[in-house]
Design an enzyme around this catalytic site. Sequence first.
Site, mmCIF file in Angstrom:
data_model
loop_
_atom_site.group_PDB
_atom_site.id
_atom_site.type_symbol
_atom_site.label_atom_id
_atom_site.label_comp_id
_atom_site.label_asym_id
_atom_site.label_seq_id
_atom_site.Cartn_x
_atom_site.Cartn_y
_atom_site.Cartn_z
ATOM 1 N N ALA A 58 0.803 -1.232 0.000
ATOM 2 C CA ALA A 58 0.000 0.000 0.000
ATOM 3 C C ALA A 58 0.833 1.278 0.000
ATOM 4 O O ALA A 58 0.299 2.360 -0.250
ATOM 5 C CB ALA A 58 -0.936 0.001 1.215
ATOM 6 N N GLY A 60 3.384 1.792 -2.008
ATOM 7 C CA GLY A 60 4.100 1.903 -3.277
ATOM 8 C C GLY A 60 3.432 2.827 -4.281
ATOM 9 O O GLY A 60 2.426 3.493 -3.999
ATOM 10 N N ILE A 62 1.761 2.139 -6.971
ATOM 11 C CA ILE A 62 0.372 1.767 -7.254
ATOM 12 C C ILE A 62 -0.440 1.810 -5.960
ATOM 13 O O ILE A 62 -1.561 2.311 -5.924
ATOM 14 C CB ILE A 62 0.293 0.332 -7.845
ATOM 15 C CG1 ILE A 62 1.006 0.263 -9.189
ATOM 16 C CG2 ILE A 62 -1.162 -0.113 -7.995
ATOM 17 C CD1 ILE A 62 1.246 -1.163 -9.685
ATOM 18 N N GLY A 63 0.154 1.249 -4.898
ATOM 19 C CA GLY A 63 -0.590 1.061 -3.657
ATOM 20 C C GLY A 63 -1.214 2.340 -3.112
ATOM 21 O O GLY A 63 -2.366 2.337 -2.680
ATOM 22 N N ARG A 133 9.437 -2.819 -13.160
ATOM 23 C CA ARG A 133 10.483 -2.889 -14.197
ATOM 24 C C ARG A 133 11.233 -1.578 -14.349
ATOM 25 O O ARG A 133 10.718 -0.505 -14.046
ATOM 26 C CB ARG A 133 9.830 -3.144 -15.563
ATOM 27 C CG ARG A 133 9.409 -4.537 -15.796
ATOM 28 C CD ARG A 133 9.253 -4.788 -17.283
ATOM 29 N NE ARG A 133 8.038 -4.250 -17.876
ATOM 30 C CZ ARG A 133 7.837 -4.151 -19.182
ATOM 31 N NH1 ARG A 133 8.800 -4.503 -20.035
ATOM 32 N NH2 ARG A 133 6.696 -3.678 -19.656
ATOM 33 N N ASN A 146 9.906 -11.141 -7.075
ATOM 34 C CA ASN A 146 8.469 -11.034 -6.793
ATOM 35 C C ASN A 146 7.793 -12.371 -6.484
ATOM 36 O O ASN A 146 6.757 -12.399 -5.809
ATOM 37 C CB ASN A 146 7.768 -10.338 -7.955
ATOM 38 C CG ASN A 146 8.094 -8.850 -8.001
ATOM 39 O OD1 ASN A 146 8.737 -8.333 -7.081
ATOM 40 N ND2 ASN A 146 7.675 -8.161 -9.047
ATOM 41 N N ASP A 201 -4.939 -3.601 -19.207
ATOM 42 C CA ASP A 201 -4.909 -3.858 -20.659
ATOM 43 C C ASP A 201 -6.246 -3.462 -21.307
ATOM 44 O O ASP A 201 -6.273 -2.923 -22.415
ATOM 45 C CB ASP A 201 -4.613 -5.342 -20.924
ATOM 46 C CG ASP A 201 -3.270 -5.757 -20.348
ATOM 47 O OD1 ASP A 201 -2.299 -4.998 -20.502
ATOM 48 O OD2 ASP A 201 -3.200 -6.824 -19.713
ATOM 49 N N HIS A 228 -0.623 -11.351 -19.382
ATOM 50 C CA HIS A 228 -0.271 -9.942 -19.172
ATOM 51 C C HIS A 228 1.228 -9.739 -19.385
ATOM 52 O O HIS A 228 1.960 -9.390 -18.449
ATOM 53 C CB HIS A 228 -0.709 -9.476 -17.778
ATOM 54 C CG HIS A 228 -0.345 -8.044 -17.526
ATOM 55 N ND1 HIS A 228 -0.955 -6.991 -18.183
ATOM 56 C CD2 HIS A 228 0.595 -7.484 -16.731
ATOM 57 C CE1 HIS A 228 -0.411 -5.859 -17.800
ATOM 58 N NE2 HIS A 228 0.540 -6.126 -16.919
#
Length: 373
Positions: A58, A60, A62-63, A133, A146, A201, A228
Site C-alpha cells: 500500500a 508503493g 500503485i498502492g 520494471r 516477486n 490492458d 499480461h
Amino acid sequence: MNKTHQNSVAVTRSQKYVREIIPNIRVGHIKSETLSRATARALSTTTQVNKNVAVLGAAGGIGQPLALLLKCNNSVTNVSCFDVNPVTPGVAADLSHIDTKSRVTGFVGSDSATMEEAVRGADVVLIPAGVPRKPGMTRDDLFNTNATIVAQLTAACAKAAPNAVVGIICNPVNSTVPIATEVYKQLGVDASRIYGVTTLDIVRANEFVSVLGSQDPNDVHVPVIGGHAGVTIIPVLSQVQPAGCIDSLNADEISALTERIQNAGTEVVQAKAGGGSATLSMAYAAARFADSVIRAMNGEEVVECAYIKAENLPGVDVDYFSTPLLLGADGRVKENLGLGELNQFEQDLVSAACKQLAGEIKKGVEFAANYKA
Ligand SMILES: NC(=O)C1=CN([C@@H]2O[C@H](COP(=O)(O)OP(=O)(O)OC[C@H]3O[C@@H](n4cnc5c(N)ncnc54)[C@H](O)[C@@H]3O)[C@@H](O)[C@H]2O)C=CC1
Ligand SMILES: O=C([O-])CC(=O)C(=O)O
C-alpha cells in the site's frame, strides 16, 4: 505487529457530496444489454454493500493511489493498508483524514502474523507489492524477487482470509497467479477466488480505440484475453463495441494498434526512464476491478476480463488464461464467457500467446513446488 491507525471519525457529509467527489471510476461491462455505462456508474456509487478491502504493497507507486481510490469508493467500509515500508502508518493516517465512509488501518512489518492481521476480515485483497520494471527489463525479469513476495502474501491470505477475492497485480502476472494458486493448493484452500488483474490492458485498449474511432471512451469495450506480458496480451479488436467503430482501420493499422496495446506497459516504463512502471493508470484499473468484484458480490451482473486458472478452455492449450468472466456473488467466476469468435489474425495471436504462457505458467508452478507455505 504494529497496528498504527484507526480512523474513528463519523461520516458527517451527505452521500450526495461523497458521490460528487468520488472519482469517475469506469466499471466493468454490465452483462444486461439494457444497462448503460452511465447506469452502471450510478449503481456503483450508490450501492451500500459494506465490503472490506486490503491493499498489500500500500505504500508503493500503485498502492498509494489505489488505496486513495478505494477510500473514495462508497461501497467500501474498511481499507487495510499493509506494506514493509515504515511510511505505511503515515499513508494510512493521511488517507484516514478523508471524509468518506470507510475507515483506514495501517499495518507495517515483514512477519507473517502482521500480514495475516492485515487481511483478516477482508472481502477483497489487492496485491501490488513487488518490484517494478526498469527500461530494458521484461516482466519475467522480476520473477526472482516477486515470486517469493507473492508466495508469502498469498499464504497469509489463504490462512487468514480464505474466502476473500485476491487480485494479483504483482508481475510477472503470468507466473505469479500460478504461484498463488499452488500456494492455496498446498494449504488446502479453495483457489477459485484468485484473479490476475489484467484490467489495465482493457483500460488501455478502450482508450486507444476510443481515440482512433472518435468514440466516447465510456461507450467503448474491448475484450483483452490471454495473459499480461507482450505477445500474451491479445486485444480482440474484432469484438469491439460499438461494433464497427474502427472498421476504417486496415490490416496494418489493426496490427499496429494490437502491438501498441501489447507494448503499452513498456511505453510507460521507457517514458519514466528508470523511475518505475505504470502506477496511476494501474491504480485506476485495480480500483475498477475491485469495484466490479464488489458489485458482483452485491448481486449485479458484471463482466470483467481477468487471468485465472481455466483448464479445458476451448481453443486454448494452457491452464491459465484471461477471458471475459461473469463474476459471481460469492467472489468466484459464475460463468467463463470464453474467447468468442476470433478472426484468423486473432487465432494466430492466441497460438503465439499460448507458447509463451506455457513456459511462464510452468515456471510459477515449479517455483511453488519448492516453496514451503
Ligand atoms: N498487473 C498489471 O497490470 C501491472 C502490474 N504492475 C506491477 O505491480 C508491482 C508494483 O509496482 P509499483 O507499485 O510501481 O512498485 P513500487 O516499488 O512503487 O511499490 C511496491 C511496494 O511493494 C512493497 N513491498 C515489497 N515487498 C513487500 C512485501 N513482502 N509485502 C508488502 N509490501 C511489499 C514496497 O515496499 C513498495 O511500497 C510491480 O511488480 C509491477 O510490475 C505494475 C503495473 C501494472
Ligand atoms: O509494464 C510493466 O512492467 C507494468 C505493467 O505490467 C503494465 O504497465 O502493464
